[in-house]
Design a protein around this motif. Sequence first.
Motif, short mmCIF file in Angstrom:
data_model
loop_
_atom_site.label_atom_id
_atom_site.label_comp_id
_atom_site.label_asym_id
_atom_site.label_seq_id
_atom_site.Cartn_x
_atom_site.Cartn_y
_atom_site.Cartn_z
N ASN A 273 0.85 -1.13 -0.06
CA ASN A 273 0.07 0.07 0.20
C ASN A 273 0.78 1.20 0.11
O ASN A 273 1.29 1.73 1.11
N VAL A 274 1.24 1.79 -1.16
CA VAL A 274 2.27 2.78 -1.42
C VAL A 274 1.57 4.32 -0.90
O VAL A 274 0.65 4.47 -1.25
N MET A 275 2.39 4.89 -0.20
CA MET A 275 1.84 6.24 0.14
C MET A 275 2.94 7.08 0.67
O MET A 275 3.91 6.88 1.40
N SER A 276 3.21 8.16 -0.34
CA SER A 276 4.54 9.15 0.03
C SER A 276 4.15 10.48 -0.51
O SER A 276 3.09 10.64 -1.38
N ALA A 277 4.91 11.60 -0.03
CA ALA A 277 4.76 12.97 -0.16
C ALA A 277 5.92 13.59 -0.09
O ALA A 277 6.58 13.28 0.86
N THR A 278 6.30 14.60 -0.88
CA THR A 278 7.20 15.52 -0.64
C THR A 278 6.87 16.98 -0.27
O THR A 278 6.02 17.45 -1.06
N PRO A 279 7.27 17.35 1.02
CA PRO A 279 6.44 18.43 1.47
C PRO A 279 6.91 19.67 0.94
O PRO A 279 8.28 19.64 0.36
N THR A 280 6.16 20.55 1.13
CA THR A 280 6.58 22.24 0.78
C THR A 280 6.67 22.86 2.11
O THR A 280 7.55 23.67 2.23
N SER A 281 5.77 22.71 3.06
CA SER A 281 5.92 23.43 4.34
C SER A 281 5.72 22.52 5.58
O SER A 281 5.98 23.06 6.50
N GLY A 282 5.54 21.29 5.34
CA GLY A 282 5.47 20.40 6.53
C GLY A 282 4.37 20.98 7.67
O GLY A 282 4.75 21.18 8.75
N GLN A 283 3.36 21.04 7.16
CA GLN A 283 2.27 21.54 8.23
C GLN A 283 1.94 20.73 9.15
O GLN A 283 2.08 19.31 9.07
N ASN A 284 1.58 21.28 10.31
CA ASN A 284 1.15 20.42 11.51
C ASN A 284 2.20 19.49 11.80
O ASN A 284 1.70 18.32 12.56
#
Length: 805
Positions: A713-724
């Motif tokens: 179950n692939v899930m990934s993200a590259t942040p821009t601001s790192g909210q919260n």
Amino acid sequence: MGALCAGLVAVTLPGASASGQGRPGSDGAQIRRTEYGVPHILAHTYTDLGYGYGYAFAQDNACQMADRVLTLRGQRSAVFGPDTWSNDGLNPSTNLDSDTYFQALRRTGTIAHILAAPAPVGPSAELRQMVDGYTAGFNRYLKDVGVAHLPDPTCQGQPWVRPITAEDVWTNILDINQAPGISALRQLITTAAPPAANPAPATPAPATPATAAPGSAAASATARTPISALAAPLANIQSGRRGSNGWALGAKATAAGDSMVLVNPHLPFIGDARLYQVQLTIPGVLDVTGASLYGTPVVQMGHTQNLAWTHTATDALHMSIYQMQLVPGDPTSYLVDGRPEKMTVRQIPVQVLGADGTTSTVTKTLYNTRYGPVLSAGWSTASALTVRDANADNLRSMDQWLAMDRAQSISALQAAQRRYQGAPWVYTLAADTSGSVYYTDSSVMPHVTDAQLASCTVAPPPGMTLPLLNGSAAACAWGRDTDAVTPGLFGPANQPKLTRRDYVANSNNTPALTNPAAPLTGYPAVYNGRETQLELRPQLGLRMIAGRLAGTDGLGPAGFTLPTLRTLMLDDADRSAQIGLADILALCRTRPTLTASDGSSIDVRAACTALAGWDGHGRVDSHGQVLWGAFFTRLLEYDDRAGSFWRVPYDPHQPLSTPRGIDTGKPLVATALADTVQAAAESELPLNASPGQARRWDGVPLHGCADEEGCFNVMSATPTSGQNGGIDASDANYAEGSTFIMAVEMTPAGPKANTLLTYSESANPASPHYADQSALFSHGRWVTDRFSAADIAASPALQVTNLRR
């Protein structure tokens, strides 16, 4: 719904019966929305079906489509300026490069040329009607609501929101088909420029693979853009970013003797490459439910009454890169069999918004050859690279899917694929009510034989793993099969295919191990792509199937049921942890202080505690997974010889049990761990952070983990601001993973299915359907698929809209 024009009747009927829904007239469509805003479109003609679909899609995603049309028309620079980045989810580029590419595409007349051809090369009458209806339905919504009153604040009142045309839809289809090919290289195409001419006294003989002159260091020394610039986009194409998992389980694999399909594409969360869930029905003609790529009028993955299918991205390339030897003294002419040919030169004007608010025209020059456009990478005084895409004229994909949307058996699916040969870059896995399952790579594939690969491959320069073909020899051009619908492609007889009664499975691996009990062989080598071993994600998938068939996975008696299929899909196991975590724990327990790359001494005891407390999964609350993922990704990056850190390397004779064990005696392992802990100290996240803390969609915690780790179950993200304190995928440079998920059982009484659209139906942040399914996904809950008219009518959330054209 708000007030609409007289031609539209909007009726909200919570809990309505089927008889209370009404029926569309002979010149209209009915949109029935059930839980989570899923639209079920009912009509009597293809035109009206497209009309209803276009209207429903506009209700949820008008701004996304309007933005996409700006891209497809090459008009982004005039609205947003030339230097910002396009919203293309698959192949982002600067607006100027994107506009140049699409303006050039329109000026070539490619779409008109394809549309002029008879089916199956050109579109069928039914597909043309669907596209025309879809266009009219979308535009009808804009007219009814008005741009100034659009519910999405993203584009409300914006002058760039305009009616769409059928050409826009056709261009979108073509660009989707070319996404892992020529479209991925658009920046290298639009920035290509010849080097200064360097006259030579004589014309040498054509280069051969033996001399490898075009690929030599001397040949590329004068290139403005180094040939290595091609490596990044090609690696991106082949990295599995457009990955997927797909299973088709036959009668011998299921507890009830039925067949099942698991649909699990991995695509971007942001931009234009999203999926939309829909059911399309023409009584007695077509009844299909599943998912469509934004801006397309047919279902691409899903099920009918008796057939279910899915797709995964192929491992192979659907284009060829040719290296051309240039005429000495003339870098815009090339040699084929010793004879010179002049490149085609086109001037492409683009309107550009300046900083002062005025527009001006920027004109760029593009160069083309018999093998397609010239690339900026490696264009020297001696040689140039060109790209030929097998999807260059492929609009057939939508007719193939439309035929599959009508199909009720594997044999009917096969007939659709043989007739249209339009699958752009996907494998197909299918099952029907007979209990059989089927796998094929029916995608359009360049007709490059094994003999040509041996004789025509030019040794690539350092940093390039893709074979380059010798464009200076006519014998290296694509061939043709007699059963191929167009020249230059392999026909169905050469395509890998497998029919079984137990299972077929694929997670972007090559065809060979579709089912380890029956390895596929004998197909042309170009179908194998880049893979040299079974990677961790497909290995995990095959191991999960084996465990379920043996009943050794702790989920009860052997054989799949719909609940066990759902459970395995969202289990979030991490294969790299299964085979390597114990070794890393032993390392950090015996060596609590490690040396980082910069020479710093790093105390890893707290990290060791975090990893020891991790459950080895990527669940929302799997504390420690984020640290492991960062470490393993860094380890892969540091490994200059792929797999050198494994204690037991990959063995092709043991594809499901190797590699295994991390050799902590290798210095790069300790360094990778030290560097990971050092970097973690600068993060807002704690050392024992969980996926739910690190990745969110509109604040909703997401589970899953990265493909590189061997997560199903692939899930990934590259942040821009790192909210919260984490990464919010709705505010990220890139977010991808499980998108539309469907688990379906084909029973004699009809299909039973559960679905999830992880980012929900609407891209409008003000919509109630922007993150409602995301919350379900976060908690491991599913949507019940409503397929029959009775099931749709029974929905407590039912809303019915009757459209008249």
